[in-house]
Scaffold this active site. Structure first.
Site, PDB file in Angstrom:
ATOM      1  N   ARG A 175      -9.199  -0.988  -1.166  1.00  0.00           N
ATOM      2  CA  ARG A 175      -7.859  -0.719  -0.693  1.00  0.00           C
ATOM      3  C   ARG A 175      -6.686  -1.668  -1.325  1.00  0.00           C
ATOM      4  O   ARG A 175      -5.624  -1.654  -0.472  1.00  0.00           O
ATOM      5  CB  ARG A 175      -7.869  -0.314   0.889  1.00  0.00           C
ATOM      6  CG  ARG A 175      -8.755   0.647   1.312  1.00  0.00           C
ATOM      7  CD  ARG A 175      -8.166   2.334   0.904  1.00  0.00           C
ATOM      8  NE  ARG A 175      -9.622   2.766   1.261  1.00  0.00           N
ATOM      9  CZ  ARG A 175     -10.687   3.255   0.425  1.00  0.00           C
ATOM     10  NH1 ARG A 175     -10.853   2.545  -0.739  1.00  0.00           N
ATOM     11  NH2 ARG A 175     -11.629   4.061   0.806  1.00  0.00           N
ATOM     12  N   SER A 223      -6.566   6.416   8.137  1.00  0.00           N
ATOM     13  CA  SER A 223      -7.245   5.202   8.524  1.00  0.00           C
ATOM     14  C   SER A 223      -5.990   4.006   8.665  1.00  0.00           C
ATOM     15  O   SER A 223      -5.518   3.727   7.584  1.00  0.00           O
ATOM     16  CB  SER A 223      -8.461   4.656   7.808  1.00  0.00           C
ATOM     17  OG  SER A 223      -9.196   5.630   7.931  1.00  0.00           O
ATOM     18  N   GLU A 293      -4.353  -1.316   6.911  1.00  0.00           N
ATOM     19  CA  GLU A 293      -4.551  -0.531   5.596  1.00  0.00           C
ATOM     20  C   GLU A 293      -3.040   0.133   5.400  1.00  0.00           C
ATOM     21  O   GLU A 293      -2.642   0.180   4.300  1.00  0.00           O
ATOM     22  CB  GLU A 293      -5.515   0.529   5.537  1.00  0.00           C
ATOM     23  CG  GLU A 293      -5.538   1.437   4.428  1.00  0.00           C
ATOM     24  CD  GLU A 293      -6.690   2.242   4.198  1.00  0.00           C
ATOM     25  OE1 GLU A 293      -7.833   2.236   4.895  1.00  0.00           O
ATOM     26  OE2 GLU A 293      -6.532   3.391   3.554  1.00  0.00           O
TER      27      GLU A 293
HETATM   28  C1  LIG Z   1      -5.337  12.577   6.899  1.00  0.00           C
HETATM   29  C2  LIG Z   1      -5.149  11.545   5.809  1.00  0.00           C
HETATM   30  C3  LIG Z   1      -6.383  11.214   5.357  1.00  0.00           C
HETATM   31  C4  LIG Z   1      -6.508   9.956   4.444  1.00  0.00           C
HETATM   32  N1  LIG Z   1      -7.606   9.653   3.788  1.00  0.00           N
HETATM   33  C5  LIG Z   1      -7.927   8.865   3.122  1.00  0.00           C
HETATM   34  C6  LIG Z   1      -8.975   8.343   2.403  1.00  0.00           C
HETATM   35  O1  LIG Z   1     -10.064   8.952   2.635  1.00  0.00           O
HETATM   36  N2  LIG Z   1      -8.971   7.475   1.448  1.00  0.00           N
HETATM   37  C7  LIG Z   1      -7.791   6.756   1.085  1.00  0.00           C
HETATM   38  O2  LIG Z   1      -7.951   5.754   0.259  1.00  0.00           O
HETATM   39  N3  LIG Z   1      -6.599   6.981   1.874  1.00  0.00           N
HETATM   40  C8  LIG Z   1      -6.560   8.031   2.880  1.00  0.00           C
HETATM   41  N4  LIG Z   1      -5.471   8.249   3.198  1.00  0.00           N
HETATM   42  C9  LIG Z   1      -4.536   7.354   2.869  1.00  0.00           C
HETATM   43  C10 LIG Z   1      -3.298   7.625   2.087  1.00  0.00           C
HETATM   44  O3  LIG Z   1      -3.388   9.062   1.603  1.00  0.00           O
HETATM   45  C11 LIG Z   1      -3.429   7.038   0.553  1.00  0.00           C
HETATM   46  O4  LIG Z   1      -3.542   5.670   0.612  1.00  0.00           O
HETATM   47  C12 LIG Z   1      -3.018   7.498  -0.908  1.00  0.00           C
HETATM   48  O5  LIG Z   1      -3.328   6.799  -1.709  1.00  0.00           O
HETATM   49  C13 LIG Z   1      -1.311   7.183  -0.566  1.00  0.00           C
HETATM   50  O6  LIG Z   1      -0.485   7.933  -1.569  1.00  0.00           O
HETATM   51  P1  LIG Z   1       0.674   8.434  -1.378  1.00  0.00           P
HETATM   52  O7  LIG Z   1       1.499   8.927  -2.526  1.00  0.00           O
HETATM   53  O8  LIG Z   1       1.038   9.129  -0.129  1.00  0.00           O
HETATM   54  O9  LIG Z   1       1.185   6.746  -1.276  1.00  0.00           O
HETATM   55  P2  LIG Z   1       2.702   6.297  -0.239  1.00  0.00           P
HETATM   56  O10 LIG Z   1       2.096   6.310   1.233  1.00  0.00           O
HETATM   57  O11 LIG Z   1       3.961   7.073  -0.599  1.00  0.00           O
HETATM   58  O12 LIG Z   1       2.868   5.086  -0.471  1.00  0.00           O
HETATM   59  C14 LIG Z   1       1.645   3.878  -0.261  1.00  0.00           C
HETATM   60  C15 LIG Z   1       2.171   2.554  -1.016  1.00  0.00           C
HETATM   61  O13 LIG Z   1       1.772   2.858  -2.503  1.00  0.00           O
HETATM   62  C16 LIG Z   1       3.303   2.340  -3.131  1.00  0.00           C
HETATM   63  N5  LIG Z   1       3.333   3.454  -4.190  1.00  0.00           N
HETATM   64  C17 LIG Z   1       3.513   4.763  -4.113  1.00  0.00           C
HETATM   65  N6  LIG Z   1       3.679   5.286  -5.318  1.00  0.00           N
HETATM   66  C18 LIG Z   1       3.610   4.294  -6.241  1.00  0.00           C
HETATM   67  C19 LIG Z   1       3.794   4.119  -7.704  1.00  0.00           C
HETATM   68  N7  LIG Z   1       4.056   5.263  -8.397  1.00  0.00           N
HETATM   69  N8  LIG Z   1       3.936   2.898  -8.212  1.00  0.00           N
HETATM   70  C20 LIG Z   1       3.491   1.852  -7.307  1.00  0.00           C
HETATM   71  N9  LIG Z   1       3.487   1.938  -6.185  1.00  0.00           N
HETATM   72  C21 LIG Z   1       3.518   2.922  -5.676  1.00  0.00           C
HETATM   73  C22 LIG Z   1       4.046   2.661  -2.134  1.00  0.00           C
HETATM   74  O14 LIG Z   1       5.155   1.668  -2.417  1.00  0.00           O
HETATM   75  C23 LIG Z   1       3.222   1.999  -0.828  1.00  0.00           C
HETATM   76  O15 LIG Z   1       3.314   0.698  -0.781  1.00  0.00           O
HETATM   77  C24 LIG Z   1      -5.202   9.266   4.228  1.00  0.00           C
HETATM   78  C25 LIG Z   1      -4.009   9.710   4.654  1.00  0.00           C
HETATM   79  C26 LIG Z   1      -4.148  10.784   5.720  1.00  0.00           C
HETATM   80  C27 LIG Z   1      -2.666  11.184   6.105  1.00  0.00           C
END
Ligand SMILES: Cc1cc2nc3c(=O)[nH]c(=O)nc-3n(C[C@H](O)[C@H](O)[C@H](O)COP(=O)(O)OP(=O)(O)OC[C@H]3O[C@@H](n4cnc5c(N)ncnc54)[C@H](O)[C@@H]3O)c2cc1C
Length: 301
Positions: A175, A223, A293
């Site tokens: 992560r 998580s 995380e």
């Molecule tokens: C119900 C649920 C289930 C989930 N299950 C999982 C799972 O099984 N496994 C898992 O790993 N995660 C899981 N997650 C967490 C999440 O979905 C992941 O971490 C996902 O990758 C975040 O993507 P996002 O686009 O929403 O990022 P955001 O939440 O918008 O951003 C997260 C971080 O990434 C950075 N970021 C976003 N876009 C960029 C970019 N283009 N360039 C540089 N930095 C950037 C942001 O600045 C921030 O620091 C879950 C979340 C939920 C709500």
């Protein structure tokens, strides 16, 4: 706030930048104060132009689908760039290689790879974020992990200049993906295996498993804590007696103790206080330090 001179942008770009946008509308926890400036680009050229024109003193923050973010109630000073709804191209480059822009939802990558007969990409189906967020977090599930498939990433720097980088330029872990400062992901090329027998049933089964064990459909961030080596954060939180523990409008999920639920009226401060409480109690009970995380960002109210 003098750095936020929207007049530094061309009138056309300035007109498309929103001010004081509540980030609660852009996060899966549905909490978070306002972004001073909020911009969703039309495409890559538009994005590069915006970044080039933004005064260097204005802090820049990028979000995808906000599914791993706790934005504090005071919001984010500076400009927030949202890739979701923008940067959405996804294409196949060769028999086993695909290219996706940063705003493509992970679930779409999973579905499209199944159609192309490529795998294992099904794990992306349960990650409710964008590819950009998945690269930043090295998102993973069910034994799959984003960076295992990365051939190259495309990034944009603070001057709006594009670069291509190999995985060797990043310190990748569980992560975690740490790379050069002041660069953000705009896309990547990913490599998968041929998986001729794959079909959408594989995705349905993984999503079903998730629904059985996780509070899907409630407002959460997935998580909250990473799993410590050899153990599960959820198990530690549960055995510390914290399932259902509530602060304000937020509580530890009864279904999966590593999830914190916003029941509708939580503030970011409730969730952050609950995170600290869980960390303290697990440390007292088990002697183990849990690490968040989720990314906690922004200003307190
Ligand atoms: C119900 C649920 C289930 C989930 N299950 C999982 C799972 O099984 N496994 C898992 O790993 N995660 C899981 N997650 C967490 C999440 O979905 C992941 O971490 C996902 O990758 C975040 O993507 P996002 O686009 O929403 O990022 P955001 O939440 O918008 O951003 C997260 C971080 O990434 C950075 N970021 C976003 N876009 C960029 C970019 N283009 N360039 C540089 N930095 C950037 C942001 O600045 C921030 O620091 C879950 C979340 C939920 C709500």
């Amino acid at each position: 706030m003098s750095a936020l001179r929207i007049v530094d942008l061309t009138p056309e770009l300035g007109a498309r930048v929103s001010r004081n946008v509540p980030l609660s509308k852009h996060t899966s926890w549905h909490v978070g104060g306002p972004a001073d400036l909020f911009f969703t680009p039309r495409d890559l050229a538009d994005l590069a132009q915006f970044v080039r024109q933004l005064p260097a003193a204005v802090p820049l923050f990028w979000i995808g689908l906000g599914s791993n973010l706790l934005v504090r109630d005071g919001g984010i000073r500076g400009a927030v760039i949202c890739t979701h709804g923008a940067l959405g191209t996804l294409e196949r480059l060769s028999a086993t290689r695909i290219q996706a822009q940063a705003g493509v939802p992970c679930a779409r990558i999973a579905r499209q790879c199944v159609k192309w007969g490529l795998g294992p990409a099904e794990f992306f189906a349960g990650i409710p974020g964008t590819l950009g967020g998945a690269l930043a977090m090295n998102a993973g599930a069910w034994g799959g992990e984003t960076w295992r498939h990365v051939v190259e990433v495309d990034v944009l720097d603070r001057r709006g200049v594009r670069h291509t980088r190999p995985p060797a330029d990043y310190d990748i872990g569980y992560r975690r993906a740490a790379g050069p400062a002041d660069e953000w992901f705009i896309g990547a090329r990913l490599e998968f295996d041929r998986a001729p027998g794959i079909n959408s049933q594989a995705i349905r089964e993984l999503l079903d498993k998730r629904r059985q064990t996780q509070p899907i459909g409630e407002w959460s961030c997935g998580s909250v804590f990473t799993n410590p080596p050899g153990d599960h954060a959820g198990r530690l939180i549960d055995s510390a007696g914290l399932k259902g523990f509530r602060i304000g409008g937020a509580s530890v999920s009864e279904k999966h103790a590593n999830f914190i639920i916003n029941h509708g009226a939580a503030r970011a401060a409730d969730i952050e206080a609950l995170i600290l409480h869980v960390q303290r109690r697990v440390k007292e009970t088990h002697g183990i330090e849990l690490h968040a995380e989720v990314r906690i960002v922004g200003e307190p109210a």
